[in-house]
Design a protein around this motif. Structure first.
Motif, PDB file in Angstrom:
ATOM      1  N   VAL A 258       3.362  21.091 -11.403  1.00  0.00           N
ATOM      2  CA  VAL A 258       3.227  20.271 -10.200  1.00  0.00           C
ATOM      3  C   VAL A 258       1.770  20.321  -9.750  1.00  0.00           C
ATOM      4  O   VAL A 258       1.212  21.407  -9.588  1.00  0.00           O
ATOM      5  N   PRO A 259       1.130  19.163  -9.560  1.00  0.00           N
ATOM      6  CA  PRO A 259      -0.244  19.196  -9.064  1.00  0.00           C
ATOM      7  C   PRO A 259      -0.302  19.952  -7.735  1.00  0.00           C
ATOM      8  O   PRO A 259       0.671  19.962  -6.969  1.00  0.00           O
ATOM      9  N   THR A 260      -1.428  20.586  -7.464  1.00  0.00           N
ATOM     10  CA  THR A 260      -1.549  21.366  -6.229  1.00  0.00           C
ATOM     11  C   THR A 260      -2.220  20.570  -5.120  1.00  0.00           C
ATOM     12  O   THR A 260      -2.300  21.026  -3.989  1.00  0.00           O
TER      13      THR A 260
ATOM     14  N   VAL B 182       0.880  -1.178   0.000  1.00  0.00           N
ATOM     15  CA  VAL B 182       0.000   0.000   0.000  1.00  0.00           C
ATOM     16  C   VAL B 182       0.912   1.221   0.000  1.00  0.00           C
ATOM     17  O   VAL B 182       1.850   1.285   0.798  1.00  0.00           O
ATOM     18  N   ASN B 183       0.678   2.133  -0.906  1.00  0.00           N
ATOM     19  CA  ASN B 183       1.529   3.318  -0.953  1.00  0.00           C
ATOM     20  C   ASN B 183       0.928   4.470  -0.160  1.00  0.00           C
ATOM     21  O   ASN B 183      -0.273   4.551   0.038  1.00  0.00           O
ATOM     22  N   LEU B 184       1.817   5.356   0.239  1.00  0.00           N
ATOM     23  CA  LEU B 184       1.398   6.479   1.075  1.00  0.00           C
ATOM     24  C   LEU B 184       0.500   7.477   0.377  1.00  0.00           C
ATOM     25  O   LEU B 184      -0.417   8.016   0.986  1.00  0.00           O
ATOM     26  N   ASP B 185       0.824   7.779  -0.886  1.00  0.00           N
ATOM     27  CA  ASP B 185       0.178   8.953  -1.475  1.00  0.00           C
ATOM     28  C   ASP B 185       0.216   8.923  -2.998  1.00  0.00           C
ATOM     29  O   ASP B 185       0.899   8.085  -3.600  1.00  0.00           O
ATOM     30  N   GLU B 186      -0.514   9.829  -3.588  1.00  0.00           N
ATOM     31  CA  GLU B 186      -0.551   9.978  -5.049  1.00  0.00           C
ATOM     32  C   GLU B 186      -1.052  11.391  -5.370  1.00  0.00           C
ATOM     33  O   GLU B 186      -1.864  11.950  -4.626  1.00  0.00           O
ATOM     34  N   TYR B 187      -0.553  11.943  -6.465  1.00  0.00           N
ATOM     35  CA  TYR B 187      -1.016  13.261  -6.890  1.00  0.00           C
ATOM     36  C   TYR B 187      -2.447  13.196  -7.421  1.00  0.00           C
ATOM     37  O   TYR B 187      -2.785  12.265  -8.174  1.00  0.00           O
ATOM     38  N   VAL B 188      -3.247  14.161  -7.065  1.00  0.00           N
ATOM     39  CA  VAL B 188      -4.584  14.298  -7.654  1.00  0.00           C
ATOM     40  C   VAL B 188      -4.415  14.790  -9.091  1.00  0.00           C
ATOM     41  O   VAL B 188      -3.677  15.750  -9.340  1.00  0.00           O
ATOM     42  N   GLY B 189      -5.062  14.104 -10.005  1.00  0.00           N
ATOM     43  CA  GLY B 189      -5.063  14.551 -11.406  1.00  0.00           C
ATOM     44  C   GLY B 189      -4.120  13.789 -12.308  1.00  0.00           C
ATOM     45  O   GLY B 189      -4.223  13.890 -13.527  1.00  0.00           O
ATOM     46  N   LEU B 190      -3.185  13.026 -11.743  1.00  0.00           N
ATOM     47  CA  LEU B 190      -2.258  12.277 -12.600  1.00  0.00           C
ATOM     48  C   LEU B 190      -2.696  10.817 -12.725  1.00  0.00           C
ATOM     49  O   LEU B 190      -2.846  10.126 -11.716  1.00  0.00           O
TER      50      LEU B 190
END
Ligand code: GLP
Length: 243
Positions: free
Chosen positions: A174-176, A64-72
């Motif tokens: 860079v996604p915000t 399980v990964n910690l995080d991901e950019y919104v929109g990518l």
């Protein structure tokens, strides 16, 4: 917290890999909580080397990964899904169906957070790997995030957008926003290993180990966990007051 100070990035990576590999070797069905960023790349390299040389299997391991950019989307070269395939998943025998990250292009963001929290409830991390932001963030839990937070959508701070812009063509790309496991999802792991290297992390490392425990520095939440190993190189340790 157990603190291991190493000479350089390579030895930091080897020490961190030893901890994760011990978990994988002991439990072939372990759940690995994984992180992106430059900090864990060397550790992943060690895991790949061990897989190639010693045949350590990831056939039944899940992640399980910690995080991901919104929109990518996962196909985007700057997405964390892409990063994980490139730096680990495509180079060991893990089943991609057993790997999980938040879906950057999910239509309903709250539903995606709910889905991820439900998944984490069934996949307690045997070990959670972390890096640290220069402002003390873990995952994308920025300063001020409550310690009891679960997976949520984060508005990235200007500092984080700037730090992460080095991997994008320009800062405007860079996604915000990002999805991030919350601090309580991180603290739920059985074991935690956090890696940091370089002078740029020295302030955050000092706060994490010696500063006041407060949401102002999210990494200080780790001091409330019973099995945390901090693996840092000499430059990242340079502002520590205690030996
Ligand atoms: C990003 C990630 C964090 C990571 C941090 C540090 O913000 N969301 O999980 O720890 O960057 O990255 P690096 O290791 O590249 O310095």
């Amino acid at each position: 917290m157990k603190v291991i100070i190493t000479e350089d990035y390579l030895s930091m990576s080897r020490e961190a890999a030893k901890i994760v590999l011990a978990v994988v070797k002991k439990n072939p069905r372990a759940v690995l909580g994984l992180a992106t960023g430059d900090s864990p790349i060397g550790m992943y390299e060690e895991m790949i080397r061990d897989h190639e040389q010693n045949g350590t299997s990831y056939e039944f391991i899940s992640s399980v990964n910690l995080d991901e950019y919104v929109g990518l989307p996962a196909s985007h070269v700057q997405s964390y899904a892409y990063f994980m395939r490139k730096h680990l998943f495509d180079r060991v025998n893990i089943d991609l169906n057993n790997t999980a990250l938040p879906d950057g292009v999910a239509k309903d963001k709250q539903a995606e957070c709910d889905r991820y929290n439900a998944l984490l409830a069934t996949k307690r991390q045997s070990v959670q790997v972390l890096g640290i932001g220069s402002n003390g963030h873990i995952g994308f839990n920025e300063p001020g995030t409550p310690f009891d937070s679960v997976t949520h959508v984060v508005d990235l701070t200007p500092n984080t957008i700037k730090d992460n812009s080095r991997l994008f063509a320009s800062v405007d790309e860079v996604p915000t926003q990002a999805y991030s496991m919350g601090i309580s999802n991180i603290l739920n792991a059985e074991k935690i290993v956090i890696v940091a290297s370089g002078e740029k992390k020295a302030w955050a490392v000092r706060q994490m180990i010696e500063g006041e425990i407060s949401p102002a520095v999210p990494a200080t939440a780790l001091r409330g966990h019973k099995d945390v190993t901090v693996v840092i190189d000499a430059a990242a340790a340079s502002l520590l007051r205690r030996e």
